[in-house]
Design a protein around this motif. Structure first.
Motif, PDB file in Angstrom:
ATOM      1  N   ASP A  57       0.815  -1.222   0.000  1.00 15.23           N
ATOM      2  CA  ASP A  57       0.000   0.000   0.000  1.00 15.23           C
ATOM      3  C   ASP A  57       0.846   1.269   0.000  1.00 15.23           C
ATOM      4  O   ASP A  57       0.575   2.206  -0.742  1.00 15.23           O
ATOM      5  N   TRP A  58       1.845   1.301   0.867  1.00 12.65           N
ATOM      6  CA  TRP A  58       2.658   2.504   1.027  1.00 12.65           C
ATOM      7  C   TRP A  58       3.398   2.848  -0.266  1.00 12.65           C
ATOM      8  O   TRP A  58       3.342   3.980  -0.741  1.00 12.65           O
ATOM      9  N   GLN A  59       4.102   1.871  -0.838  1.00  8.75           N
ATOM     10  CA  GLN A  59       4.823   2.110  -2.089  1.00  8.75           C
ATOM     11  C   GLN A  59       3.839   2.478  -3.204  1.00  8.75           C
ATOM     12  O   GLN A  59       4.106   3.353  -4.008  1.00  8.75           O
ATOM     13  N   GLY A  60       2.714   1.776  -3.241  1.00  8.93           N
ATOM     14  CA  GLY A  60       1.715   2.040  -4.274  1.00  8.93           C
ATOM     15  C   GLY A  60       1.156   3.440  -4.189  1.00  8.93           C
ATOM     16  O   GLY A  60       1.018   4.124  -5.207  1.00  8.93           O
ATOM     17  N   CYS A  61       0.846   3.885  -2.990  1.00  9.92           N
ATOM     18  CA  CYS A  61       0.303   5.235  -2.830  1.00  9.92           C
ATOM     19  C   CYS A  61       1.316   6.299  -3.240  1.00  9.92           C
ATOM     20  O   CYS A  61       0.948   7.321  -3.830  1.00  9.92           O
ATOM     21  N   LYS A  62       2.580   6.063  -2.925  1.00  6.89           N
ATOM     22  CA  LYS A  62       3.619   7.007  -3.370  1.00  6.89           C
ATOM     23  C   LYS A  62       3.670   7.059  -4.899  1.00  6.89           C
ATOM     24  O   LYS A  62       3.829   8.123  -5.490  1.00  6.89           O
ATOM     25  N   LEU A  63       3.518   5.900  -5.535  1.00  3.78           N
ATOM     26  CA  LEU A  63       3.557   5.831  -6.993  1.00  3.78           C
ATOM     27  C   LEU A  63       2.320   6.467  -7.622  1.00  3.78           C
ATOM     28  O   LEU A  63       2.416   7.131  -8.657  1.00  3.78           O
ATOM     29  N   VAL A  64       1.166   6.299  -7.006  1.00  5.39           N
ATOM     30  CA  VAL A  64      -0.073   6.875  -7.533  1.00  5.39           C
ATOM     31  C   VAL A  64       0.087   8.380  -7.714  1.00  5.39           C
ATOM     32  O   VAL A  64      -0.285   8.939  -8.742  1.00  5.39           O
ATOM     33  N   TRP A  69      -3.050   7.803   3.500  1.00  2.00           N
ATOM     34  CA  TRP A  69      -2.156   7.639   2.344  1.00  2.00           C
ATOM     35  C   TRP A  69      -2.961   7.634   1.053  1.00  2.00           C
ATOM     36  O   TRP A  69      -2.560   8.229   0.062  1.00  2.00           O
ATOM     37  N   TRP A  70      -4.062   6.893   1.088  1.00  5.87           N
ATOM     38  CA  TRP A  70      -4.887   6.737  -0.109  1.00  5.87           C
ATOM     39  C   TRP A  70      -5.505   8.063  -0.523  1.00  5.87           C
ATOM     40  O   TRP A  70      -5.533   8.397  -1.714  1.00  5.87           O
ATOM     41  N   ILE A  71      -5.998   8.809   0.446  1.00  4.65           N
ATOM     42  CA  ILE A  71      -6.608  10.108   0.135  1.00  4.65           C
ATOM     43  C   ILE A  71      -5.546  11.054  -0.410  1.00  4.65           C
ATOM     44  O   ILE A  71      -5.748  11.711  -1.441  1.00  4.65           O
ATOM     45  N   LYS A  72      -4.393  11.127   0.267  1.00  2.00           N
ATOM     46  CA  LYS A  72      -3.324  12.014  -0.189  1.00  2.00           C
ATOM     47  C   LYS A  72      -2.808  11.628  -1.575  1.00  2.00           C
ATOM     48  O   LYS A  72      -2.395  12.489  -2.346  1.00  2.00           O
ATOM     49  N   ALA A  73      -2.845  10.341  -1.884  1.00  9.82           N
ATOM     50  CA  ALA A  73      -2.336   9.875  -3.179  1.00  9.82           C
ATOM     51  C   ALA A  73      -3.185  10.378  -4.343  1.00  9.82           C
ATOM     52  O   ALA A  73      -2.661  10.656  -5.414  1.00  9.82           O
ATOM     53  N   VAL A  74      -4.482  10.512  -4.128  1.00 12.14           N
ATOM     54  CA  VAL A  74      -5.369  10.886  -5.240  1.00 12.14           C
ATOM     55  C   VAL A  74      -5.756  12.362  -5.242  1.00 12.14           C
ATOM     56  O   VAL A  74      -6.271  12.858  -6.247  1.00 12.14           O
ATOM     57  N   LEU A  75      -5.516  13.068  -4.158  1.00 11.23           N
ATOM     58  CA  LEU A  75      -5.900  14.487  -4.086  1.00 11.23           C
ATOM     59  C   LEU A  75      -5.363  15.332  -5.242  1.00 11.23           C
ATOM     60  O   LEU A  75      -6.130  16.092  -5.831  1.00 11.23           O
TER      61      LEU A  75
END
Length: 154
Positions: free
Chosen positions: A44-51, A79-85
């Motif tokens: 999740d963490w690496q993925g969210c950074k990549l998103v 993390w998920w919210i910050k990744a897509v904002l």
């Protein structure tokens, strides 16, 4: 070519990270999403950074946010919210979260802690929208105490 499972488990230096991003950004939209999705499923963490950095189309970002709202726990949902904002915008993220009040209250509940902090530097209108969501949630679920940290329902 990069392997999403290797990327999910490795710590890349900045040069390797830039090479990966350059490679991901040149993929067509579906391939880019597939790669990012596989990384998210592995880490999740690496993925969210990549998103955040992969320039995905909004439709894909919405799918990613939905996954994060359901499968993220109370701490990782941030993390998920910050990744897509950056790609969806603050207003759209709020709309998606609010749409879950009646069908998936746990998704909203996990988000409520983070929203004021994530929107602290946004216009007053958005901050008022958050307060309205909080009020609506508390009115509908005055004694809400979830029995689990992931999923959608009470």
């Amino acid at each position: 070519m990069f392997d999403p499972l290797e990327y999910a488990d490795e710590k890349l230096d900045s040069q390797q990270e830039n090479e990966l991003l350059k490679w991901v950004r040149q993929l067509d939209d579906e391939q880019k999403f597939t790669f990012v999705w596989r990384v998210l499923n592995a880490n999740d963490w690496q993925g969210c950074k990549l998103v955040k950095r992969s320039q995905l189309k909004p439709i894909f970002l919405e799918v990613i946010l939905e996954k994060g709202l359901v499968y993220g726990d109370a701490s990782s949902v941030e993390w998920w919210i910050k990744a897509v904002l950056p790609g969806l915008g603050h207003r759209r993220v709020l709309e998606i979260i609010k749409s879950h009040i009646d069908i998936a209250p746990l998704c909203v509940y996990k988000s409520l802690y983070w929203l004021p902090w994530l929107y602290r530097n946004q216009p007053k209108k958005l901050q008022n929208d958050i307060l309205a969501i909080i009020r609506e949630f508390k009115n509908k679920y005055p004694n809400y105490q979830p029995l689990r940290s992931i999923g959608t329902h009470v």
